[in-house]
Design a protein around this motif. Sequence first.
Motif, PDB file in Angstrom:
ATOM      1  N   SER A 179      47.288  41.169  48.915  1.00 10.02           N
ATOM      2  CA  SER A 179      47.997  40.374  47.918  1.00 10.02           C
ATOM      3  C   SER A 179      48.046  38.906  48.351  1.00 10.02           C
ATOM      4  O   SER A 179      47.870  38.592  49.529  1.00 10.02           O
ATOM      5  N   GLN A 191      55.778  45.028  45.062  1.00 12.71           N
ATOM      6  CA  GLN A 191      54.935  44.239  44.158  1.00 12.71           C
ATOM      7  C   GLN A 191      53.562  43.971  44.779  1.00 12.71           C
ATOM      8  O   GLN A 191      52.578  43.780  44.068  1.00 12.71           O
ATOM      9  N   TYR A 195      49.940  44.828  43.038  1.00 10.60           N
ATOM     10  CA  TYR A 195      48.768  43.947  43.047  1.00 10.60           C
ATOM     11  C   TYR A 195      47.533  44.694  43.545  1.00 10.60           C
ATOM     12  O   TYR A 195      46.457  44.624  42.933  1.00 10.60           O
ATOM     13  N   GLY A 198      46.256  46.980  41.057  1.00  6.63           N
ATOM     14  CA  GLY A 198      45.548  46.202  40.038  1.00  6.63           C
ATOM     15  C   GLY A 198      44.133  45.854  40.475  1.00  6.63           C
ATOM     16  O   GLY A 198      43.192  45.881  39.661  1.00  6.63           O
ATOM     17  N   ARG A 248      47.879  41.124  34.336  1.00  4.82           N
ATOM     18  CA  ARG A 248      49.269  40.863  34.719  1.00  4.82           C
ATOM     19  C   ARG A 248      49.563  41.409  36.110  1.00  4.82           C
ATOM     20  O   ARG A 248      50.297  40.791  36.892  1.00  4.82           O
ATOM     21  N   ALA A 249      48.987  42.559  36.458  1.00  3.30           N
ATOM     22  CA  ALA A 249      49.200  43.122  37.800  1.00  3.30           C
ATOM     23  C   ALA A 249      48.676  42.190  38.882  1.00  3.30           C
ATOM     24  O   ALA A 249      49.157  42.209  40.013  1.00  3.30           O
ATOM     25  N   ARG A 257      54.415  40.118  38.112  1.00  2.42           N
ATOM     26  CA  ARG A 257      53.712  41.400  37.982  1.00  2.42           C
ATOM     27  C   ARG A 257      54.650  42.450  37.378  1.00  2.42           C
ATOM     28  O   ARG A 257      55.809  42.191  37.138  1.00  2.42           O
ATOM     29  N   PHE A 264      53.088  49.627  35.286  1.00  2.00           N
ATOM     30  CA  PHE A 264      51.713  49.120  35.219  1.00  2.00           C
ATOM     31  C   PHE A 264      50.794  50.133  34.554  1.00  2.00           C
ATOM     32  O   PHE A 264      50.023  49.796  33.645  1.00  2.00           O
TER      33      PHE A 264
END
Length: 361
Positions: A179, A191, A195, A198, A248-249, A257, A264
């Motif tokens: 991330s 978070q 990420y 994602g 968005r992720a 996020r 998600f």
Amino acid sequence: VIANRYILLEQIGEGQSGLTYRAEHAVLRSRLAVKILHDELSQDEQAVQRYHQAITTAARIESDNVVKVSDFGRTDDGKLFVAMELLSGETLAEILAREGRLEEERSVTILEQVSDALGEAHELGLLHGDIRPRNIFISKRRNREVVKLLDLGLANLWARAANQGKRANGSAVDPRYVSPEHAKGQPIDKQSDVYALGLVGYELVNGSPPFVGTGTFDVLSKHVEARPLVLADKLDLISEHYSGAVDRALAKRPERRYPTVERFVEALSGRGPVQETPEEKQLREKRRSGMQPAVGPAQAEAKAQAEADAKRKAEEAKKAEEDAKRKAEEAKKAEDAKRKAEEAKKAEDAKRKAEEAKKAE
């Protein structure tokens, strides 16, 4: 033979964390996998304790999408080992290497299963910290793909380095799956896992992760500064909700996020809105203003357990201190008794000699 009970039969895997063997229980004759971790993961006792706590917590996860750990210990030469269920299949990395990219529907099915395991781990206060295709295992069961999330808790051996930014620059992490906050040496949280998931979602349908480069620093810089190309602009037959959810992720700021991996995947599959809901906006503003959101039952339970453990350890330390003090007092009394006995003996000897001298006179 490991720990007098696991017979190693053959090596079946090798990763940055260690070697994995097909094994057999010496008594039960059941088959399982044993992973022996590399030396550098076995040296820091505090990190080992964190890992032990993490896999103990992971054992409480009920999801079928987490590889089940059955034992943990050290080999005769001091290396850590983990005994776990033996899986049949291949990693997502191997599938991608062979097939290139996957269809959206199949990708959603895989990510839903990962989120089922990861979401439950997050509720228990456990981060993964190393989500990537090689840590996602796919097996077949009745013509259905079953996902197993690997190495849950292993990042706890690297937690100190990760939160100091060291791990992102070392060989233990793939820079394509970190991330922005990790790349900048900041603390990681759930978070960061959103990420990373994602990133995997991007790669599944694209065939490669969004950020690649000529070296580690180049890739880490892109996580911090570059914006990935929107999937819907690159690929045909990708839905707007899948593309928008991944986009968005992969927001640079964690609070932008999705608040959870389940949220998600809901957006990814089209079952939930892609954009921020009013409740999510309120939660983000609370975090930004320093207000802590309400603690859920799982977090409250974990906090209560931690407080109970701390209280128990304090009581044990107090008891140990009292025991040590009592033993010291008993030792002092014994020493005093011994000294008095010696003095009495000396007095008796002196008296006897005096009587012998008088008699002789």
